[in-house]
Scaffold this active site. Structure first.
Site, PDB file in Angstrom:
ATOM      1  CG  ASP A 156     -28.615  -7.013  32.530  1.00 49.06           C
ATOM      2  OD1 ASP A 156     -28.579  -6.769  33.644  1.00 49.06           O
ATOM      3  OD2 ASP A 156     -28.632  -6.537  31.644  1.00 49.06           O
ATOM      4  CD  GLU A 215     -31.919  -2.347  34.218  1.00 53.47           C
ATOM      5  OE1 GLU A 215     -32.538  -1.177  33.712  1.00 53.47           O
ATOM      6  OE2 GLU A 215     -30.416  -2.483  34.208  1.00 53.47           O
TER       7      GLU A 215
END
Length: 394
Positions: A81, A139
Site C-alpha cells: 500500500d 501496512e
C-alpha cells in the site's frame, strides 16, 4: 555455484523488475484498495509454476514455491500500500493518482519480492522445503494493519510456516543491510482525546469553560510523561499530531479534539502510558471546568527479531553480500511495522535495506512527498532474500 546462478538470474530479470517497480510507483493505491497492484503481482507470477491465492486478507496475494525436496516453510513478506499524499518529485514515473504516493518504499518492497519469486522459481532443484511469497495490504493502516487479516485467512498454514522475514528500504548506505536480534521497531499505539467545555462569547470568557485553554495545558503536560515519569534509561515517545477545535475568532469553543501516537519498546513502559495520559487529561480538564473523553488504542506491537532466526538470516546475508555489508544497529527505530503481528505466532526477522546514495542523499526521507529510492537497491534486496531463503531451508 548457487550465488552465481542467483546473480545471473537477477541480471536477466532486472529490466523487467524495474519496469514493474515504476509501474506500481506510478499507480499507487491505499490500504485495502490495492486491486491493480495485486493484479500486477499475479500477472508477473502466474507462469512460474507457483500456487497462487488471491484475496487473502482482502486484497493480499500469496504465491507458494514448493522445492524439489520436502522441508521447512519460510514466509517472505512485502507490503503493497501507499500513503495519502501528493508526490512532489520530478520522476518520469511519478504518481498518476492524485493524493496518493508510494512515500514509504512499498513499491520497492513489492518489486523486490516479485524478483525474488522469479529468481527462486528457476532454482527449485536447490530448494528443500517451501517459500511463501506474501504480498500484504494495508501496512500503513495503523492500528489494524493488514497482517492480521492475512493471518485470519490462514496465511501461516497449509503448509505451516516455520519463520518469516521482511525488509524495508532504509536510511542506510546503498548496499548495506541492518538488523539485530531483539527489538527492531517500536510498539505504536493511538490516543484520542476529546475535551468538552462550555461555549461563550469571546468577550465574556468567564461565562464558559474554554476547551482550547484546557487543550493547551494538556498538550504541554503530556510531554512531561517521557521526561518525568519514564526511567531515563528507558525510552518512549508521545506525539500529538492532530488538534481541531473552535468556530470563530471571538467564540470560546466548547470542544477540542486531539489525536496522537505513543511509541514504546518495553512492556513495563507500555503499561504505564494509558493510565498516566488519562490522569493528566482528566485532572487538567476538571481543574478548568471541562469534561473529557479518552480512548487509548493498542496498535502495532513491538517488532521483535527472534534471536535464532536472526542468526540464520545474518549468516545468509554474509554469504550473499559479504560480512562488511551487514550492519548491526545500536538501537531500534521508533517507527512501527505491522509485520510485528506475524511475530506473535512464529519466529520473525525484520531488516533494513540500505537505499541512501549520491542520487537521493537530500531526498531519502520516508513518508515524505519528495522521497526518491535508488533502484540499485532492488537487485541487492533480491540477492539478500535469496541468500536468506537458502540458508533457512538448508
Amino acid at each position: 555455484m548457487f550465488n552465481e546462478k542467483v546473480e545471473e538470474l537477477i541480471n536477466k530479470e532486472l529490466d523487467l523488475i524495474i519496469k514493474i517497480r515504476r509501474d506500481i510507483h506510478a499507480h499507487p493505491e491505499l490500504g485495502m484498495n490495492e486491486h491493480r497492484t495485486a493484479q500486477v503481482i499475479i500477472d508477473n507470477l502466474k507462469d512460474l509454476g507457483l500456487r497462487i491465492k488471491t484475496g487473502v486478507g482482502r486484497t493480499g496475494v500469496v504465491a507458494l514455491l514448493e522445492g524439489k525436496n520436502p522441508g521447512k516453510t519460510l514466509l517472505l513478506r512485502a507490503d503493497m500500500d501507499a500513503l495519502p499524499m501528493d508526490e512532489l518529485t520530478d520522476l518520469p514515473f511519478k504518481s498518476e493518482n492524485k493524493g496518493v504516493m508510494h512515500a514509504c518504499g512499498h513499491d520497492m518492497h513489492t518489486s523486490i519480492l516479485i524478483g525474488t519469486a522469479r529468481v527462486l522459481s528457476q532454482l527449485r532443484e536447490y530448494i528443500n522445503g517451501n517459500i511463501k511469497f506474501v504480498f500484504q495490504p494495508a501496512e500503513e493502516c495503523n492500528p489494524t494493519g493488514g497482517a492480521n487479516y492475512m493471518i485470519e485467512d490462514g496465511v501461516l498454514d497449509n503448509p505451516k510456516v516455520d519463520g518469516a522475514v521482511a525488509l524495508h528500504v532504509w536510511d542506510l548506505p546503498l548496499g548495506k543491510v541492518g538488523l539485530k536480534p531483539g527489538a527492531m521497531m517500536a510498539q505504536s499505539d493511538r490516543i484520542f482525546i476529546k475535551i468538552k467545555g462550555k461555549s461563550a462569547h469571546g468577550a465574556a470568557p468567564h461565562q464558559g469553560a474554554d476547551a482550547i485553554v484546557a487543550a493547551g495545558y494538556v498538550i504541554t503536560a503530556l510531554q512531561t510523561i517521557v521526561s518525568r515519569n519514564i526511567n531515563p534509561l528507558d525510552s518512549a515517545v508521545v506525539t500529538l499530531g492532530v488538534i481541531k477545535g473552535g468556530y470563530r475568532y471571538n467564540v470560546v469553543p466548547d470542544e477540542v479534539n486531539i489525536e496522537g501516537t505513543v511509541r514504546t519498546f518495553a512492556p513495563h513502559v507500555s503499561k504505564v502510558m494509558p493510565r498516566r495520559i488519562e490522569d493528566i487529561v482528566k485532572n487538567i480538564c476538571y481543574a478548568l471546568g471541562c469534561d473529557y473523553e479518552f480512548k487509548y488504542v493498542n496498535g502495532y506491537p513491538l517488532t521483535y527479531n527472534d534471536e535464532n532466526l536472526t542468526e540464520i538470516v545474518m549468516k545468509g546475508l554474509r554469504q550473499s553480500i559479504g560480512d562488511e555489508n551487514v550492519i548491526i544497529p545500536d538501537k531500534p527505530a521508533t517507527g512501527a511495522e505491522d509485520f510485528s503481528f506475524f511475530s506473535k505466532h512464529i519466529p520473525c526477522t525484520f531488516m533494513w535495506l540500505g537505499c541512501k546514495s549520491d542520487i537521493n542523499e537530500q531526498c531519502f526521507v520516508l513518508h515524505n512527498p519528495k522521497l526518491i529510492c535508488d533502484e540499485r537497491a532492488i537487485p541487492i534486496g533480491i540477492k539478500d532474500l535469496c541468500g536468506v531463503a537458502m540458508e533457512f531451508l538448508k
